[in-house]
Motif scaffolding. Structure first.
Motif, PDB file in Angstrom:
ATOM      1  N   ALA A 274       0.818  -1.221   0.000  1.00 22.66           N
ATOM      2  CA  ALA A 274       0.000   0.000   0.000  1.00 22.66           C
ATOM      3  C   ALA A 274       0.847   1.264   0.000  1.00 22.66           C
ATOM      4  O   ALA A 274       0.469   2.279  -0.602  1.00 22.66           O
ATOM      5  CB  ALA A 274      -0.942  -0.004   1.204  1.00 22.66           C
ATOM      6  N   ASP A 275       1.998   1.220   0.667  1.00 24.38           N
ATOM      7  CA  ASP A 275       2.836   2.412   0.766  1.00 24.38           C
ATOM      8  C   ASP A 275       3.891   2.488  -0.333  1.00 24.38           C
ATOM      9  O   ASP A 275       4.702   3.422  -0.358  1.00 24.38           O
ATOM     10  CB  ASP A 275       3.524   2.475   2.129  1.00 24.38           C
ATOM     11  CG  ASP A 275       4.430   1.265   2.382  1.00 24.38           C
ATOM     12  OD1 ASP A 275       4.347   0.276   1.613  1.00 24.38           O
ATOM     13  OD2 ASP A 275       5.213   1.301   3.345  1.00 24.38           O
ATOM     14  N   ALA A 276       3.882   1.526  -1.239  1.00 20.40           N
ATOM     15  CA  ALA A 276       4.875   1.526  -2.317  1.00 20.40           C
ATOM     16  C   ALA A 276       4.528   2.587  -3.353  1.00 20.40           C
ATOM     17  O   ALA A 276       3.366   2.750  -3.740  1.00 20.40           O
ATOM     18  CB  ALA A 276       4.930   0.150  -2.983  1.00 20.40           C
ATOM     19  N   ASP A 277       5.518   3.313  -3.799  1.00 20.56           N
ATOM     20  CA  ASP A 277       5.301   4.348  -4.801  1.00 20.56           C
ATOM     21  C   ASP A 277       4.984   3.723  -6.160  1.00 20.56           C
ATOM     22  O   ASP A 277       5.532   2.673  -6.522  1.00 20.56           O
ATOM     23  CB  ASP A 277       6.545   5.234  -4.947  1.00 20.56           C
ATOM     24  CG  ASP A 277       6.807   6.088  -3.707  1.00 20.56           C
ATOM     25  OD1 ASP A 277       5.838   6.395  -2.991  1.00 20.56           O
ATOM     26  OD2 ASP A 277       7.978   6.431  -3.474  1.00 20.56           O
ATOM     27  N   LEU A 278       4.102   4.384  -6.899  1.00 23.09           N
ATOM     28  CA  LEU A 278       3.884   3.997  -8.286  1.00 23.09           C
ATOM     29  C   LEU A 278       5.099   4.410  -9.110  1.00 23.09           C
ATOM     30  O   LEU A 278       5.863   5.294  -8.721  1.00 23.09           O
ATOM     31  CB  LEU A 278       2.614   4.659  -8.829  1.00 23.09           C
ATOM     32  CG  LEU A 278       1.308   4.289  -8.105  1.00 23.09           C
ATOM     33  CD1 LEU A 278       0.134   5.064  -8.712  1.00 23.09           C
ATOM     34  CD2 LEU A 278       1.044   2.793  -8.160  1.00 23.09           C
ATOM     35  N   TYR A 279       5.277   3.779 -10.264  1.00 20.81           N
ATOM     36  CA  TYR A 279       6.493   3.977 -11.041  1.00 20.81           C
ATOM     37  C   TYR A 279       6.358   5.175 -11.988  1.00 20.81           C
ATOM     38  O   TYR A 279       5.413   5.247 -12.764  1.00 20.81           O
ATOM     39  CB  TYR A 279       6.803   2.735 -11.867  1.00 20.81           C
ATOM     40  CG  TYR A 279       7.056   1.467 -11.079  1.00 20.81           C
ATOM     41  CD1 TYR A 279       7.140   1.477  -9.687  1.00 20.81           C
ATOM     42  CD2 TYR A 279       7.206   0.249 -11.719  1.00 20.81           C
ATOM     43  CE1 TYR A 279       7.369   0.329  -8.967  1.00 20.81           C
ATOM     44  CE2 TYR A 279       7.441  -0.922 -11.016  1.00 20.81           C
ATOM     45  CZ  TYR A 279       7.523  -0.880  -9.640  1.00 20.81           C
ATOM     46  OH  TYR A 279       7.747  -2.037  -8.931  1.00 20.81           O
ATOM     47  N   PRO A 280       7.320   6.100 -11.973  1.00 24.51           N
ATOM     48  CA  PRO A 280       7.295   7.240 -12.899  1.00 24.51           C
ATOM     49  C   PRO A 280       7.820   6.822 -14.278  1.00 24.51           C
ATOM     50  O   PRO A 280       8.366   5.718 -14.431  1.00 24.51           O
ATOM     51  CB  PRO A 280       8.259   8.232 -12.233  1.00 24.51           C
ATOM     52  CG  PRO A 280       9.255   7.344 -11.545  1.00 24.51           C
ATOM     53  CD  PRO A 280       8.481   6.148 -11.045  1.00 24.51           C
ATOM     54  N   PRO A 281       7.674   7.685 -15.287  1.00 24.00           N
ATOM     55  CA  PRO A 281       8.254   7.369 -16.597  1.00 24.00           C
ATOM     56  C   PRO A 281       9.765   7.172 -16.472  1.00 24.00           C
ATOM     57  O   PRO A 281      10.443   7.978 -15.818  1.00 24.00           O
ATOM     58  CB  PRO A 281       7.928   8.611 -17.437  1.00 24.00           C
ATOM     59  CG  PRO A 281       6.793   9.272 -16.738  1.00 24.00           C
ATOM     60  CD  PRO A 281       6.987   8.990 -15.284  1.00 24.00           C
ATOM     61  N   LYS A 282      10.281   6.111 -17.078  1.00 21.14           N
ATOM     62  CA  LYS A 282      11.697   5.805 -16.891  1.00 21.14           C
ATOM     63  C   LYS A 282      12.561   6.165 -18.098  1.00 21.14           C
ATOM     64  O   LYS A 282      13.795   6.077 -18.028  1.00 21.14           O
ATOM     65  CB  LYS A 282      11.880   4.324 -16.534  1.00 21.14           C
ATOM     66  CG  LYS A 282      11.533   3.336 -17.622  1.00 21.14           C
ATOM     67  CD  LYS A 282      11.844   1.910 -17.157  1.00 21.14           C
ATOM     68  CE  LYS A 282      11.565   0.869 -18.241  1.00 21.14           C
ATOM     69  NZ  LYS A 282      10.138   0.731 -18.522  1.00 21.14           N
ATOM     70  N   ASN A 283      11.947   6.549 -19.207  1.00 23.55           N
ATOM     71  CA  ASN A 283      12.733   6.911 -20.385  1.00 23.55           C
ATOM     72  C   ASN A 283      11.885   7.818 -21.283  1.00 23.55           C
ATOM     73  O   ASN A 283      10.698   8.058 -21.003  1.00 23.55           O
ATOM     74  CB  ASN A 283      13.189   5.660 -21.145  1.00 23.55           C
ATOM     75  CG  ASN A 283      12.035   4.716 -21.483  1.00 23.55           C
ATOM     76  OD1 ASN A 283      10.976   5.157 -21.925  1.00 23.55           O
ATOM     77  ND2 ASN A 283      12.229   3.420 -21.255  1.00 23.55           N
TER      78      ASN A 283
END
Length: 318
Positions: A274-283
């Motif tokens: 639940a506290d894990a960050d969602l992933y941002p654009p990586k490239n």
């Protein structure tokens, strides 16, 4: 339902995933969605992975304690897939996609049937109906891939039985898989493929299992492209048992502009992640997709600002 199928429903269901570190979040949420919707069933999970962090191991233990389930981690030597890496067309894929080829060998003698799920899947209901499907005379049960993809691959791969299934959900007869030597057949198909494969392990499985797969109803692997449907307003089918988020855009990306990712976020919120960050654009490619998604969803100013970032990132990447 015959007697054998009824007996299968009474057995524990073994569910397997093959992931690397990038997919533990998705897999964890998938597990929670299955557990939440199947509290009346005995479930045993298997995770095939080249490694696991202490944090993810602790989260899996939390799931075991919360739901009274069992999660077995199988550490695989990823070097077994090194021979596939020589193909440039496979470079966009993680070696984890090939781990599903090892599931039957890993679980032979443990269970006679196992359900494989991709990590980008969310469960919406009871798996009892799937467990009742008779797979005694086939190697797997699977769902046809979507329209144009299936048509193209049937022709490209010259599939005699004119069916092309998606390998994101596979209900596997373990003994039949091993007797058919699927692993070596798939390796042979992949090594002989040159550049014609679009979906490496999936194409190989369709070649090896041509005519030996039972085709299930689409609700058992209901495919939804978050990026492609951003502007369509298409909703996820309520009667879909497994919702499969196909395509590059995943529901754990913080740049997802499609509100249908709420199905994933609902289960993430009650998971140990639940506290894990969602992933941002990586490239720069993902930045471009984000800019397109923003514009598709009507956020034009933000979309053009992110497009400017895309141009800058693409230029700096050269």
């Amino acid at each position: 339902m015959n007697k054998d199928s009824a007996a299968d429903v009474a057995k524990p269901l073994h569910i397997a995933f093959g992931v690397d570190s990038n997919y533990f979040l998705g897999m964890g949420v998938a597990m929670v969605s299955v557990l939440e919707n199947n509290r009346d069933l005995a479930l045993i999970f298997h995770v095939l992975t080249p490694s696991i962090s202490d944090g993810n191991a602790a989260r899996l233990r939390q799931l075991e304690a919360r739901y009274g389930t069992e999660i077995k981690v199988h550490i695989i030597d990823s070097s077994v897939f090194d021979e596939f890496a020589v193909f440039p067309s496979f470079s966009q894929y993680s070696a984890a996609i090939f781990s599903r080829l090892l599931i039957a060998g890993t679980l032979q003698g443990v269970t006679d049937k196992v359900l494989y799920l991709d990590a980008d899947i969310v469960c919406q209901g009871s798996v009892a109906e799937l467990m009742a499907i008779d797979i005694d005379d086939v190697v797997v049960a699977a769902v046809d891939d979507v329209g144009s993809i299936a048509e193209k691959q049937i022709t490209t791969l010259q599939l005699a039985h004119q069916r092309y299934f998606n390998s994101g959900v596979l209900y596997i007869n373990v003994d039949n898989w091993m007797a058919s030597d699927v692993w070596h057949g798939a390796v042979k198909a992949i090594l002989g493929a040159s550049k014609k494969f679009s979906f490496p392990d999936q194409d190989a499985l369709n070649i090896v299992l041509d005519g030996r797969a039972k085709i299930m109803a689409s609700k058992f692997n209901w495919m939804y492209d978050l990026f492609g449907e951003t502007s369509s307003g298409k909703k996820i089918a309520k009667d879909a048992l497994f919702v499969h988020f196909v395509g590059r855009l995943k529901p754990w990306h913080n740049w997802c502009c499609n509100p249908e990712n709420q199905l994933f976020l609902k289960y993430k919120a009650i998971s140990p992640w639940a506290d894990a960050d969602l992933y941002p654009p990586k490239n720069y490619k993902e930045i471009r997709m984000y800019s397109q998604g923003l514009r598709k969803s009507g956020r034009l100013l933000q979309g053009w600002l992110w497009y400017a970032r895309f141009v800058l990132n693409k230029f700096s990447a050269k």
